[in-house]
Design an enzyme around this catalytic site. Structure first.
Site, short mmCIF file in Angstrom:
data_model
loop_
_atom_site.label_atom_id
_atom_site.label_comp_id
_atom_site.label_asym_id
_atom_site.label_seq_id
_atom_site.Cartn_x
_atom_site.Cartn_y
_atom_site.Cartn_z
N LYS A 9 0.82 -1.21 0.00
CA LYS A 9 0.00 0.00 0.00
C LYS A 9 0.87 1.27 0.00
O LYS A 9 2.07 1.22 0.26
CB LYS A 9 -0.94 -0.03 1.21
CG LYS A 9 -1.98 -1.16 1.15
CD LYS A 9 -2.97 -1.05 2.31
CE LYS A 9 -4.04 -2.14 2.23
NZ LYS A 9 -5.05 -1.99 3.32
N TYR A 49 -12.47 -2.00 -3.83
CA TYR A 49 -12.98 -2.13 -2.46
C TYR A 49 -14.51 -2.05 -2.40
O TYR A 49 -15.06 -1.71 -1.34
CB TYR A 49 -12.33 -1.08 -1.55
CG TYR A 49 -10.95 -1.47 -1.07
CD1 TYR A 49 -10.76 -2.59 -0.25
CD2 TYR A 49 -9.82 -0.73 -1.41
CE1 TYR A 49 -9.50 -2.96 0.21
CE2 TYR A 49 -8.55 -1.09 -0.96
CZ TYR A 49 -8.41 -2.20 -0.15
OH TYR A 49 -7.16 -2.57 0.30
N PHE A 57 -15.70 3.48 6.83
CA PHE A 57 -14.34 3.89 6.47
C PHE A 57 -14.07 3.84 4.96
O PHE A 57 -12.94 4.07 4.53
CB PHE A 57 -13.31 3.05 7.23
CG PHE A 57 -13.45 1.56 7.03
CD1 PHE A 57 -12.94 0.93 5.89
CD2 PHE A 57 -14.12 0.77 7.97
CE1 PHE A 57 -13.07 -0.43 5.70
CE2 PHE A 57 -14.25 -0.61 7.77
CZ PHE A 57 -13.72 -1.20 6.64
N ARG A 85 -1.74 -14.26 4.24
CA ARG A 85 -2.49 -13.64 5.34
C ARG A 85 -1.74 -13.80 6.67
O ARG A 85 -1.71 -12.88 7.48
CB ARG A 85 -3.89 -14.27 5.45
CG ARG A 85 -4.80 -14.08 4.24
CD ARG A 85 -5.34 -12.70 4.08
NE ARG A 85 -6.20 -12.27 5.17
CZ ARG A 85 -6.86 -11.11 5.19
NH1 ARG A 85 -6.77 -10.27 4.17
NH2 ARG A 85 -7.60 -10.77 6.21
N THR A 91 -5.36 -6.99 10.68
CA THR A 91 -5.67 -5.73 9.99
C THR A 91 -5.15 -4.52 10.78
O THR A 91 -4.58 -3.59 10.20
CB THR A 91 -7.20 -5.60 9.82
OG1 THR A 91 -7.68 -6.80 9.21
CG2 THR A 91 -7.56 -4.42 8.95
N ARG A 102 2.65 -6.35 9.10
CA ARG A 102 1.95 -5.20 9.65
C ARG A 102 2.53 -4.77 11.01
O ARG A 102 2.62 -3.58 11.29
CB ARG A 102 0.45 -5.48 9.74
CG ARG A 102 -0.23 -5.33 8.37
CD ARG A 102 -1.62 -5.88 8.35
NE ARG A 102 -2.37 -5.48 7.15
CZ ARG A 102 -3.49 -6.05 6.76
NH1 ARG A 102 -4.00 -7.06 7.44
NH2 ARG A 102 -4.11 -5.64 5.66
N ASN A 112 -1.99 0.38 6.68
CA ASN A 112 -1.54 -0.90 7.24
C ASN A 112 -0.68 -1.74 6.28
O ASN A 112 -0.67 -2.96 6.34
CB ASN A 112 -2.72 -1.69 7.81
CG ASN A 112 -3.74 -2.09 6.77
OD1 ASN A 112 -3.59 -1.75 5.60
ND2 ASN A 112 -4.75 -2.82 7.18
N HIS A 115 -2.15 -5.38 1.48
CA HIS A 115 -3.44 -6.06 1.28
C HIS A 115 -3.15 -7.48 0.85
O HIS A 115 -2.18 -7.73 0.14
CB HIS A 115 -4.25 -5.36 0.19
CG HIS A 115 -5.35 -6.22 -0.37
ND1 HIS A 115 -6.58 -6.34 0.23
CD2 HIS A 115 -5.38 -7.08 -1.44
CE1 HIS A 115 -7.32 -7.20 -0.46
NE2 HIS A 115 -6.62 -7.66 -1.48
N GLU A 126 -9.42 -10.87 -7.87
CA GLU A 126 -8.51 -9.73 -7.68
C GLU A 126 -7.32 -9.81 -8.64
O GLU A 126 -6.85 -8.78 -9.14
CB GLU A 126 -8.02 -9.68 -6.22
CG GLU A 126 -9.15 -9.31 -5.26
CD GLU A 126 -8.73 -9.30 -3.80
OE1 GLU A 126 -7.54 -9.56 -3.50
OE2 GLU A 126 -9.59 -9.01 -2.94
P1 ATP Z 1 -6.99 -5.95 3.24
O1 ATP Z 1 -8.36 -6.19 2.61
O2 ATP Z 1 -6.45 -4.57 2.93
O3 ATP Z 1 -6.03 -7.05 2.96
P2 ATP Z 1 -8.01 -6.93 5.70
O4 ATP Z 1 -8.59 -8.03 4.89
O5 ATP Z 1 -7.13 -7.29 6.84
O6 ATP Z 1 -7.16 -5.95 4.80
P3 ATP Z 1 -10.63 -5.70 5.61
O7 ATP Z 1 -11.59 -5.97 6.68
O8 ATP Z 1 -10.78 -6.37 4.29
O9 ATP Z 1 -9.15 -5.99 6.21
O10 ATP Z 1 -10.57 -4.13 5.39
C1 ATP Z 1 -9.95 -3.59 4.22
C2 ATP Z 1 -9.09 -2.41 4.60
O11 ATP Z 1 -9.94 -1.37 5.09
C3 ATP Z 1 -8.10 -2.67 5.73
O12 ATP Z 1 -6.87 -3.18 5.29
C4 ATP Z 1 -7.92 -1.30 6.31
O13 ATP Z 1 -6.95 -0.56 5.55
C5 ATP Z 1 -9.29 -0.68 6.13
N1 ATP Z 1 -10.06 -0.81 7.36
C6 ATP Z 1 -10.63 -1.91 7.87
N2 ATP Z 1 -11.27 -1.66 9.01
C7 ATP Z 1 -11.08 -0.34 9.23
C8 ATP Z 1 -11.50 0.56 10.26
N3 ATP Z 1 -12.23 0.14 11.28
N4 ATP Z 1 -11.11 1.85 10.16
C9 ATP Z 1 -10.37 2.29 9.12
N5 ATP Z 1 -9.96 1.50 8.10
C10 ATP Z 1 -10.30 0.21 8.18
MG MG Z 2 -9.75 -7.67 3.10
#
Ligand code: ATP
Ligand code: MG
Length: 137
Positions: A9, A49, A57, A85, A91, A102, A112, A115, A126
């Site tokens: 990212k 997304y 968010f 993962r 996350t 992370r 973070n 992805h 994807e």
């Molecule tokens: P990614 O999809 O980026 O691999 P993830 O699967 O761990 O991460 P998701 O739940 O899919 O997490 O959320 C996607 C992204 O949205 C997260 O990586 C983070 O950057 C953002 N995100 C998730 N939860 C929050 C939150 N509560 N506040 C702000 N940003 C968030």
């Molecule tokens: Mg995700």
């Protein structure tokens, strides 16, 4: 052999830790099958997304993902999706296990560092979203 999508990212690209993150993958048995640096626009990031559209968010997430260049990769290997993962960590970097990407490179839940696809079905979609067949080698 599985394939999964990984994104370094904008925060991690700005910090200059592309090489350090790729090393985590290569040192743990994941091969880089495709890789490119790119800049997302709001349309492309919003589409990527789209599953999070209703989340509070979503706007910040799209803004963050367009704030600078990213590096998109296809990682390949045994259980590549779940292995990626595991290497990424939780996350929220504050909850990420010691030694995960992370925990070591991320600053906050939105910035973070990486992805990773969260299912094999999402991984396939994807990968198609970012790469043509000819680009995955
Ligand atoms: P990614 O999809 O980026 O691999 P993830 O699967 O761990 O991460 P998701 O739940 O899919 O997490 O959320 C996607 C992204 O949205 C997260 O990586 C983070 O950057 C953002 N995100 C998730 N939860 C929050 C939150 N509560 N506040 C702000 N940003 C968030
Ligand atoms: Mg995700």
């Amino acid at each position: 052999m599985e394939q999964t999508l990984s994104i370094i990212k904008p925060d991690a690209v700005k910090k200059g830790v592309i090489g350090k993150i790729v090393d985590r993958f290569e040192s743990n048995g994941l091969r880089v099958a495709a890789m490119k640096k790119m800049q997302l626009d709001a349309n492309k990031a919003g589409e990527f997304y789209a599953v999070h559209k209703e989340r509070p968010f979503y706007g910040e997430l799209v803004q963050f993902m367009t704030s600078g260049p990213i590096v998109v990769m296809v990682l390949e290997g045994e259980e590549a999706m779940s292995k990626n993962r595991d290497l990424m960590g939780a996350t929220n970097p504050k909850e990420a296990a010691k030694g995960t990407i992370r925990a070591d490179f991320a600053d906050s839940i939105d910035a973070n560092a990486v992805h990773g696809s969260d299912s094999l079905e999402n991984a396939a979609n994807e990968i198609k979203f970012f790469f043509s067949k000819e680009e995955v080698i």
